[in-house]
Design a protein around this motif. Structure first.
Motif, PDB file in Angstrom:
ATOM      1  N   ALA A   1     -27.815 -35.406 -43.095  1.00 51.91           N
ATOM      2  CA  ALA A   1     -27.829 -34.171 -43.884  1.00 51.91           C
ATOM      3  C   ALA A   1     -28.725 -33.111 -43.238  1.00 51.91           C
ATOM      4  O   ALA A   1     -28.389 -31.914 -43.244  1.00 51.91           O
ATOM      5  N   LEU A   2     -29.843 -33.529 -42.669  1.00 51.99           N
ATOM      6  CA  LEU A   2     -30.728 -32.579 -41.996  1.00 51.99           C
ATOM      7  C   LEU A   2     -30.046 -31.991 -40.758  1.00 51.99           C
ATOM      8  O   LEU A   2     -30.173 -30.793 -40.476  1.00 51.99           O
ATOM      9  N   GLU A   3     -29.324 -32.822 -40.034  1.00 51.42           N
ATOM     10  CA  GLU A   3     -28.622 -32.335 -38.844  1.00 51.42           C
ATOM     11  C   GLU A   3     -27.485 -31.384 -39.208  1.00 51.42           C
ATOM     12  O   GLU A   3     -27.177 -30.446 -38.455  1.00 51.42           O
ATOM     13  N   MET A   4     -26.883 -31.600 -40.355  1.00 48.48           N
ATOM     14  CA  MET A   4     -25.779 -30.748 -40.802  1.00 48.48           C
ATOM     15  C   MET A   4     -26.267 -29.491 -41.523  1.00 48.48           C
ATOM     16  O   MET A   4     -25.471 -28.610 -41.853  1.00 48.48           O
ATOM     17  N   GLY A   5     -27.585 -29.423 -41.776  1.00 54.03           N
ATOM     18  CA  GLY A   5     -28.123 -28.263 -42.476  1.00 54.03           C
ATOM     19  C   GLY A   5     -27.778 -28.230 -43.948  1.00 54.03           C
ATOM     20  O   GLY A   5     -27.657 -27.153 -44.541  1.00 54.03           O
ATOM     21  N   GLN A   6     -27.657 -29.396 -44.565  1.00 55.21           N
ATOM     22  CA  GLN A   6     -27.204 -29.493 -45.953  1.00 55.21           C
ATOM     23  C   GLN A   6     -28.377 -29.436 -46.935  1.00 55.21           C
ATOM     24  O   GLN A   6     -28.513 -30.294 -47.818  1.00 55.21           O
ATOM     25  N   THR A   7     -29.253 -28.433 -46.761  1.00 55.96           N
ATOM     26  CA  THR A   7     -30.347 -28.216 -47.699  1.00 55.96           C
ATOM     27  C   THR A   7     -30.455 -26.719 -47.973  1.00 55.96           C
ATOM     28  O   THR A   7     -29.913 -25.896 -47.236  1.00 55.96           O
ATOM     29  N   ARG A   8     -31.195 -26.386 -49.019  1.00 56.78           N
ATOM     30  CA  ARG A   8     -31.362 -24.976 -49.374  1.00 56.78           C
ATOM     31  C   ARG A   8     -32.215 -24.217 -48.366  1.00 56.78           C
ATOM     32  O   ARG A   8     -32.282 -22.981 -48.406  1.00 56.78           O
ATOM     33  N   LEU A   9     -32.872 -24.927 -47.418  1.00 54.42           N
ATOM     34  CA  LEU A   9     -33.671 -24.248 -46.411  1.00 54.42           C
ATOM     35  C   LEU A   9     -32.807 -23.498 -45.403  1.00 54.42           C
ATOM     36  O   LEU A   9     -33.296 -22.594 -44.717  1.00 54.42           O
ATOM     37  N   GLY A  10     -31.552 -23.882 -45.283  1.00 56.83           N
ATOM     38  CA  GLY A  10     -30.652 -23.187 -44.373  1.00 56.83           C
ATOM     39  C   GLY A  10     -30.950 -23.439 -42.906  1.00 56.83           C
ATOM     40  O   GLY A  10     -30.636 -22.606 -42.047  1.00 56.83           O
ATOM     41  N   LEU A  11     -31.554 -24.585 -42.581  1.00 53.78           N
ATOM     42  CA  LEU A  11     -31.919 -24.930 -41.213  1.00 53.78           C
ATOM     43  C   LEU A  11     -31.211 -26.205 -40.783  1.00 53.78           C
ATOM     44  O   LEU A  11     -31.012 -27.116 -41.585  1.00 53.78           O
ATOM     45  N   ARG A  12     -30.866 -26.276 -39.504  1.00 55.73           N
ATOM     46  CA  ARG A  12     -30.226 -27.466 -38.937  1.00 55.73           C
ATOM     47  C   ARG A  12     -31.170 -28.125 -37.947  1.00 55.73           C
ATOM     48  O   ARG A  12     -31.697 -27.465 -37.052  1.00 55.73           O
ATOM     49  N   LEU A  13     -31.364 -29.420 -38.101  1.00 61.50           N
ATOM     50  CA  LEU A  13     -32.231 -30.190 -37.215  1.00 61.50           C
ATOM     51  C   LEU A  13     -31.447 -30.622 -35.981  1.00 61.50           C
ATOM     52  O   LEU A  13     -30.329 -31.128 -36.087  1.00 61.50           O
ATOM     53  N   LYS A  14     -32.019 -30.407 -34.798  1.00 66.62           N
ATOM     54  CA  LYS A  14     -31.392 -30.801 -33.538  1.00 66.62           C
ATOM     55  C   LYS A  14     -32.141 -31.987 -32.968  1.00 66.62           C
ATOM     56  O   LYS A  14     -33.345 -31.907 -32.696  1.00 66.62           O
ATOM     57  N   LEU A  15     -31.427 -33.102 -32.785  1.00 62.86           N
ATOM     58  CA  LEU A  15     -32.027 -34.342 -32.301  1.00 62.86           C
ATOM     59  C   LEU A  15     -31.272 -34.884 -31.098  1.00 62.86           C
ATOM     60  O   LEU A  15     -30.052 -34.680 -30.965  1.00 62.86           O
ATOM     61  N   SER A  16     -31.988 -35.615 -30.237  1.00 62.00           N
ATOM     62  CA  SER A  16     -31.316 -36.431 -29.228  1.00 62.00           C
ATOM     63  C   SER A  16     -30.895 -37.752 -29.880  1.00 62.00           C
ATOM     64  O   SER A  16     -31.339 -38.085 -30.981  1.00 62.00           O
ATOM     65  N   HIS A  17     -30.060 -38.507 -29.192  1.00 63.79           N
ATOM     66  CA  HIS A  17     -29.654 -39.816 -29.735  1.00 63.79           C
ATOM     67  C   HIS A  17     -30.870 -40.720 -29.915  1.00 63.79           C
ATOM     68  O   HIS A  17     -30.989 -41.434 -30.927  1.00 63.79           O
ATOM     69  N   ALA A  18     -31.788 -40.685 -28.939  1.00 65.98           N
ATOM     70  CA  ALA A  18     -32.969 -41.547 -29.023  1.00 65.98           C
ATOM     71  C   ALA A  18     -33.867 -41.132 -30.188  1.00 65.98           C
ATOM     72  O   ALA A  18     -34.417 -41.996 -30.890  1.00 65.98           O
ATOM     73  N   GLN A  19     -34.006 -39.834 -30.410  1.00 66.17           N
ATOM     74  CA  GLN A  19     -34.813 -39.359 -31.529  1.00 66.17           C
ATOM     75  C   GLN A  19     -34.192 -39.776 -32.859  1.00 66.17           C
ATOM     76  O   GLN A  19     -34.900 -40.207 -33.775  1.00 66.17           O
ATOM     77  N   ARG A  20     -32.878 -39.642 -32.963  1.00 69.10           N
ATOM     78  CA  ARG A  20     -32.208 -40.028 -34.204  1.00 69.10           C
ATOM     79  C   ARG A  20     -32.444 -41.502 -34.493  1.00 69.10           C
ATOM     80  O   ARG A  20     -32.758 -41.894 -35.623  1.00 69.10           O
ATOM     81  N   ASP A  21     -32.292 -42.344 -33.471  1.00 67.78           N
ATOM     82  CA  ASP A  21     -32.515 -43.775 -33.651  1.00 67.78           C
ATOM     83  C   ASP A  21     -33.956 -44.063 -34.066  1.00 67.78           C
ATOM     84  O   ASP A  21     -34.208 -44.922 -34.917  1.00 67.78           O
ATOM     85  N   ALA A  22     -34.917 -43.336 -33.479  1.00 69.88           N
ATOM     86  CA  ALA A  22     -36.331 -43.566 -33.806  1.00 69.88           C
ATOM     87  C   ALA A  22     -36.622 -43.232 -35.265  1.00 69.88           C
ATOM     88  O   ALA A  22     -37.382 -43.946 -35.937  1.00 69.88           O
ATOM     89  N   LEU A  23     -36.015 -42.155 -35.774  1.00 63.59           N
ATOM     90  CA  LEU A  23     -36.238 -41.767 -37.168  1.00 63.59           C
ATOM     91  C   LEU A  23     -35.600 -42.774 -38.121  1.00 63.59           C
ATOM     92  O   LEU A  23     -36.198 -43.157 -39.132  1.00 63.59           O
ATOM     93  N   VAL A  24     -34.404 -43.207 -37.798  1.00 65.43           N
ATOM     94  CA  VAL A  24     -33.686 -44.134 -38.672  1.00 65.43           C
ATOM     95  C   VAL A  24     -34.322 -45.523 -38.646  1.00 65.43           C
ATOM     96  O   VAL A  24     -34.418 -46.198 -39.680  1.00 65.43           O
ATOM     97  N   ASP A  25     -34.789 -45.939 -37.477  1.00 69.27           N
ATOM     98  CA  ASP A  25     -35.309 -47.302 -37.327  1.00 69.27           C
ATOM     99  C   ASP A  25     -36.713 -47.479 -37.894  1.00 69.27           C
ATOM    100  O   ASP A  25     -37.164 -48.611 -38.089  1.00 69.27           O
ATOM    101  N   ASP A  26     -37.429 -46.392 -38.157  1.00 65.59           N
ATOM    102  CA  ASP A  26     -38.793 -46.487 -38.690  1.00 65.59           C
ATOM    103  C   ASP A  26     -38.727 -46.728 -40.198  1.00 65.59           C
ATOM    104  O   ASP A  26     -38.613 -45.795 -40.992  1.00 65.59           O
ATOM    105  N   ALA A  27     -38.824 -47.997 -40.586  1.00 65.68           N
ATOM    106  CA  ALA A  27     -38.654 -48.357 -41.997  1.00 65.68           C
ATOM    107  C   ALA A  27     -39.793 -47.836 -42.876  1.00 65.68           C
ATOM    108  O   ALA A  27     -39.627 -47.705 -44.089  1.00 65.68           O
ATOM    109  N   SER A  28     -40.954 -47.530 -42.272  1.00 63.06           N
ATOM    110  CA  SER A  28     -42.058 -46.966 -43.045  1.00 63.06           C
ATOM    111  C   SER A  28     -41.765 -45.535 -43.474  1.00 63.06           C
ATOM    112  O   SER A  28     -42.375 -45.023 -44.414  1.00 63.06           O
ATOM    113  N   GLY A  29     -40.860 -44.866 -42.770  1.00 59.19           N
ATOM    114  CA  GLY A  29     -40.508 -43.489 -43.075  1.00 59.19           C
ATOM    115  C   GLY A  29     -41.516 -42.470 -42.579  1.00 59.19           C
ATOM    116  O   GLY A  29     -41.347 -41.266 -42.808  1.00 59.19           O
TER     117      GLY A  29
END
Length: 279
Positions: A209-237
């Protein structure tokens, strides 16, 4: 995505009042071009001293920090503490955690059931915990540890305290943005037993949702594949929380670029309590 070196760096901070190698402070670094926010990297700090040195570096930035910047006015008045923000924070930093706990507990004990804690005006729109809570989560200790670091670094705190206009710190709250996307779904836990497949799916949905810009902030997050995996894999958040704060800082920077001296904070904010950006 090209980089405009004249654009200040963006920071998003997932803060810990007692950082360690197991649970460090996480700093997300990024840059905004128009409505796209590029994640440049993640840094971790396992000591408050190390984080303080990072804050003092001269590079220009606008940062969102996940810790309270002020206490409820009702609490400060009841305790007879200074009602001017800087004086109040200087008094607060001189207290020990035990003194904070004892004074806040006595305040709560004297109040009726259902209204034990005092709240700031920003708590209701942000859905945030009272900044005087010393457990679950211990945000009072986060304020006690974090705000002095910002003051000592000489940064600018819009609406609260003037400082270096090239380094601007704002109170952020990742839960505010996360709830906009996930509602009440949980996406993180420090308890390994609670790091479930459902929370993994929630992190994937949140990042998408952040990458698609699906928030009221009107911003789109740009990530590399490795960055996306790092965010998803961090179970602590923790990494994802730092990135959520980064996006709130990007929104504030955008408001300032449009001429808002308060970086999107409300004009009538209480200069003792502070305000959570985007709330």
């Amino acid at each position: 995505m090209t980089t405009d070196l004249a654009t200040p760096m963006l920071l998003g901070c997932d803060f810990s009042s007692s950082p360690s190698r197991r649970k460090p402070i996480v700093l997300a670094l990024g840059q905004r071009v128009a409505t796209r926010v590029q994640l440049r990297g993640l840094e971790t700090f396992d000591t408050l001293d190390g984080f303080a040195r990072r804050l003092a570096q001269p590079r220009a930035w606008v940062g969102g920090f996940d810790l309270p910047f002020g206490l409820p006015r009702a609490l400060v008045q009841a305790l007879g503490w200074p009602l001017q923000w800087h004086a109040c924070m200087q008094h607060y930093r001189r207290l020990t955690r035990a003194q904070i706990r004892d004074q806040f507990a006595a305040f709560c004990d004297a109040r009726p059931v259902g209204g034990k804690f005092a709240h700031r005006a920003t708590d209701a729109p942000a859905g945030s915990s009272p900044s005087m809570k010393w457990v679950n989560p211990p945000v009072a200790y986060m304020l006690h540890a974090g705000v002095p670091l910002l003051l000592d670094a000489g940064v600018h705190l819009p609406g609260l305290h003037p400082g270096d206009p090239q380094r601007v710190a704002l109170e952020a709250y990742p839960g505010l943005l996360a709830r906009e996307i996930l509602a009440r779904r949980s996406y993180k836990s420090d308890d390994r037993a609670k790091q479930t497949p459902d929370r993994l799916i929630a992190r994937k949905d949140l990042v998408h949702a952040l990458e698609m810009g699906q928030t009221r902030l009107g911003l789109r997050l740009k990530l590399s594949h490795a960055q996306r995996d790092a965010l998803v894999d961090d179970a602590s958040g923790d990494r994802l929380d730092a990135v959520l704060c980064l996006l709130q800082a990007a929104w504030a920077q955008q408001r300032h670029a449009a001429g808002d001296a308060l970086y999107g904070l409300p004009q009538g904010l209480d200069g003792l309590e502070g305000w959570i950006v985007t709330a």
